[in-house]
Write an enzyme that holds these catalytic residues in place. Structure first.
Site, PDB file in Angstrom:
ATOM      1  N   SER A  36       0.821  -1.202   0.000  1.00  0.00           N
ATOM      2  CA  SER A  36       0.000   0.000   0.000  1.00  0.00           C
ATOM      3  C   SER A  36       0.853   1.249   0.000  1.00  0.00           C
ATOM      4  O   SER A  36       1.999   1.258   0.430  1.00  0.00           O
ATOM      5  CB  SER A  36      -0.871   0.006   1.251  1.00  0.00           C
ATOM      6  OG  SER A  36      -0.025   0.068   2.396  1.00  0.00           O
ATOM      7  N   LYS A  37       0.244   2.297  -0.504  1.00  0.00           N
ATOM      8  CA  LYS A  37       0.867   3.607  -0.565  1.00  0.00           C
ATOM      9  C   LYS A  37       1.287   4.084   0.821  1.00  0.00           C
ATOM     10  O   LYS A  37       2.284   4.773   0.993  1.00  0.00           O
ATOM     11  CB  LYS A  37      -0.191   4.543  -1.167  1.00  0.00           C
ATOM     12  CG  LYS A  37       0.151   5.985  -1.261  1.00  0.00           C
ATOM     13  CD  LYS A  37      -0.951   6.653  -2.061  1.00  0.00           C
ATOM     14  CE  LYS A  37      -1.273   8.037  -1.526  1.00  0.00           C
ATOM     15  NZ  LYS A  37      -2.457   8.617  -2.187  1.00  0.00           N
ATOM     16  N   ARG A  38       0.488   3.681   1.783  1.00  0.00           N
ATOM     17  CA  ARG A  38       0.726   4.087   3.172  1.00  0.00           C
ATOM     18  C   ARG A  38       2.078   3.566   3.689  1.00  0.00           C
ATOM     19  O   ARG A  38       2.775   4.256   4.415  1.00  0.00           O
ATOM     20  CB  ARG A  38      -0.426   3.529   4.021  1.00  0.00           C
ATOM     21  CG  ARG A  38      -0.448   4.012   5.439  1.00  0.00           C
ATOM     22  CD  ARG A  38      -1.138   5.377   5.581  1.00  0.00           C
ATOM     23  NE  ARG A  38      -0.809   5.945   6.901  1.00  0.00           N
ATOM     24  CZ  ARG A  38      -0.306   7.158   7.080  1.00  0.00           C
ATOM     25  NH1 ARG A  38      -0.070   7.957   6.049  1.00  0.00           N
ATOM     26  NH2 ARG A  38      -0.049   7.582   8.288  1.00  0.00           N
ATOM     27  N   LYS A  39       2.409   2.346   3.313  1.00  0.00           N
ATOM     28  CA  LYS A  39       3.604   1.720   3.879  1.00  0.00           C
ATOM     29  C   LYS A  39       4.753   1.558   2.895  1.00  0.00           C
ATOM     30  O   LYS A  39       5.867   1.218   3.284  1.00  0.00           O
ATOM     31  CB  LYS A  39       3.242   0.345   4.445  1.00  0.00           C
ATOM     32  CG  LYS A  39       2.277   0.409   5.608  1.00  0.00           C
ATOM     33  CD  LYS A  39       1.821  -0.985   6.018  1.00  0.00           C
ATOM     34  CE  LYS A  39       0.856  -0.901   7.200  1.00  0.00           C
ATOM     35  NZ  LYS A  39       0.279  -2.207   7.518  1.00  0.00           N
ATOM     36  N   SER A  40       4.489   1.728   1.616  1.00  0.00           N
ATOM     37  CA  SER A  40       5.542   1.538   0.625  1.00  0.00           C
ATOM     38  C   SER A  40       5.424   2.596  -0.454  1.00  0.00           C
ATOM     39  O   SER A  40       4.409   3.281  -0.564  1.00  0.00           O
ATOM     40  CB  SER A  40       5.412   0.166  -0.036  1.00  0.00           C
ATOM     41  OG  SER A  40       5.483  -0.872   0.907  1.00  0.00           O
TER      42      SER A  40
END
Length: 501
Positions: free
Chosen positions: A258-262
RNA sequence: GCCCCUAUCGUCUAGAGGCCUAGGACGCCACCCUUUCAAGGUGGAGAUCACGGGUUCGAAUCCCGUUGGGGGCACCA
């Protein structure tokens, strides 16, 4: 109708081109190429609130850049190929309405008058009772005439597809036989919102049917929803495509990437200087293997070996370090001309940003290539490695000018002693010496020996003086590229800095 | 909560009953090369093949269970 293979990638322009979408697109393309099939790009923009033209452009440009452009379907903002379109869902409303009407007429779908408030209440009640979310089917039994009358009277209604009871079997090309009880599907499925707009599970089936998709290759996150699609395909009376669910790409913590984590946007990787060859190579090896020990492969080589047989079943963590290694491999495989062309925009950008003092000429970049190609994991790394060549003023760090074993006075003396040798040994605008031993180096080594200095320390002090950096391309090549005047000026500045300190 | 998928070094993976005292790659460590940084070369550490039961002369490979991880369950896609 022969067994022509038709596959598709169906991105939704609700965000920038995602690495996971790129991977799915790649596997579809590989499957098409390996089987002489057609690779189709369809844009799923039914969520008008979140879809934007900018995101669509980013996705299409990203696909083009990676070499994943459509054989058929959407190619750019104003180009579509193929005769089974339109390939943008926003242009297919009439078709969805038509098919929905067909299902309604056949009694396979019905009007649902439940309000979202009612549905929310129902859902949270079930949640509180620790029951899985599921539509009650409250409107399923409303008599057709009554429903039609209410709709005609202007009452707001969604259209629901009846989920028939029984077990649905998915014959998955990657996972084998998977059975899911329709009971677990969450009840009858909304296919048309109250405003008449279609929903994903419905459009995907209508489109796959209309476009003659033979193989649906997508992420595993769709596996649980596949029975809904199968039931819809059956209701439409069309042949079922084959399904292949690919393992998910994971964040380091093993959750869905996900954009949130990667970092997930392809454009970000491109801007950093990852090569398309490296991204393709890396992505192909995430969840698939050649079955051999080959690792660095171009698209043709991958295509030649690709098959669903070797697709992994478990999710794969996205390992950026490995991507960087592959990127380095590909940078070193580019020809000089290619590497120059790929580096060009990075120098232009750096000049525009003021990270270097002036634009770099092709001649200059070309001269640098042999010095940097083995030192850059990313194209963008070239800038910091060579910025000293394009900077007017260097700000010397006294700490850097003095090698660890030395005193400031020693460094100062060394620079002063080396200066005349350099003035004598470097011409203006010299080309770097590639193979021949540098006579200047020999003289400086002699100087170091006479003074009892380690040659490495002398070189380090000179490197810091000339470039302002601790890690640079080879010193003598760097100084020659810089030219006598600039080197001497910087040495003088360095001496002044050391005296002041 | 329910349903589904899944499980080999930290990571990506090879392995489709004996070739496995489990192979490769990234990363890590050491050494070599070396003016720095890289690249390259050599070597090393690193996996009781999640666990427990079976089946079999023999299991990482087949079956069952357990546990762990993940995904899905919208008038999002």
């Amino acid at each position: 109708m022969s067994g022509e293979v038709r596959v598709r990638i169906a991105p939704s322009p609700t965000g920038p081109f995602h690495i996971g979408t790129a991977r799915t697109a790649l596997f579809n393309l590989l499957y098409a190429r390996a089987n002489g099939g057609t690779y189709i790009v369809r844009v799923e923009d039914t969520d008008t609130a979140r879809s934007t033209a900018e995101h669509e452009a980013d996705i299409l440009e990203g696909l083009r850049w990676l070499g994943l452009e459509a054989d058929e379907g959407v190619v750019s903002a104003n180009e579509e190929r193929g005769g089974r379109g339109p390939y943008r869902q926003s242009a297919r409303s009439a078709r969805y309405a038509e098919v929905a009407a067909q299902l309604y007429t056949a009694g396979l779908a019905y009007y649902c008058f439940c309000t979202s408030a009612e549905l929310d209440a129902e859902r949270s009640a079930r949640e509180k009772a620790k029951l899985p979310p599921r539509y009650s089917g409250r409107c399923a039994g409303i008599k057709a005439e009554d429903a039609a009358r209410r709709v005609a009277a202007g009452e707001s209604a969604a259209l629901r597809f009846r989920i028939r009871p029984g077990v649905v079997v998915i014959d998955d090309l990657v996972r084998g036989r998977v059975e899911i009880d329709a009971e677990a599907l969450g009840g009858d499925l909304v296919i048309l919102r109250a405003d008449g707009s279609p929903l994903y599970h419905f459009t995907v089936v209508v489109d796959d049917a209309d476009m003659g998709i033979t193989h649906v290759i997508r992420g595993e996150d769709h596996l649980s929803n596949t029975p809904k699609h199968i039931l819809l395909f059956q209701a439409l009376g069309v042949t079922l495509p084959k399904f292949a669910h690919l393992p998910l790409i994971l964040n380091p913590d093993r959750t869905k990437m996900s954009k949130r984590k990667s970092q997930t946007a392809i454009s970000d990787y491109r801007a950093e200087g990852f090569l398309k060859e490296a991204i393709i190579n890396f992505l192909a090896l995430l969840g698939w293997s050649t079955g051999s020990e080959d690792e660095v492969l171009n698209v043709e080589e991958i295509q030649a070996r690709f098959s669903l047989e070797h697709v992994q079943k478990a999710g794969a963590v996205f390992d950026r370090t490995r991507l960087e290694w592959i990127n380095g491999q590909w940078i070193r495989r580019l020809t000089h001309e290619e590497l120059l062309a790929r580096l060009r925009p990075f120098y232009d950008q750096a000049a525009a940003d003021g990270r270097i003092g002036r634009p770099a000429t092709d001649r200059e970049i070309a001269a640098l290539l042999p010095l940097i190609r083995e030192r850059i994991p990313l194209l963008s790394s070239a800038i910091e490695l060579t910025d000293f060549l394009f900077l007017d003023v260097l700000r010397h760090d006294p700490g850097l000018l003095v090698p660890k074993r030395w005193e400031a006075a020693t460094a100062c003396a060394a620079l002063e002693a080396a200066r005349p040798l350099i003035a004598d040994g470097i011409g203006e605008g010299d080309a770097p010496l590639l193979d021949a031993p540098d006579p200047l180096e020999a003289k400086l080594r002699t100087l170091a020996e006479e003074q009892g200095w380690k040659a490495g320390d002398l070189f380090m002090a000179l490197r810091a003086a000339a470039t302002g950096r601790a890690a640079t391309p080879p010193l003598f090549d760097s100084m020659r590229l810089l030219g006598r005047a600039a080197v001497l000026t910087r040495i003088d500045q360095a001496i002044a800095v050391l005296r002041a300190a």
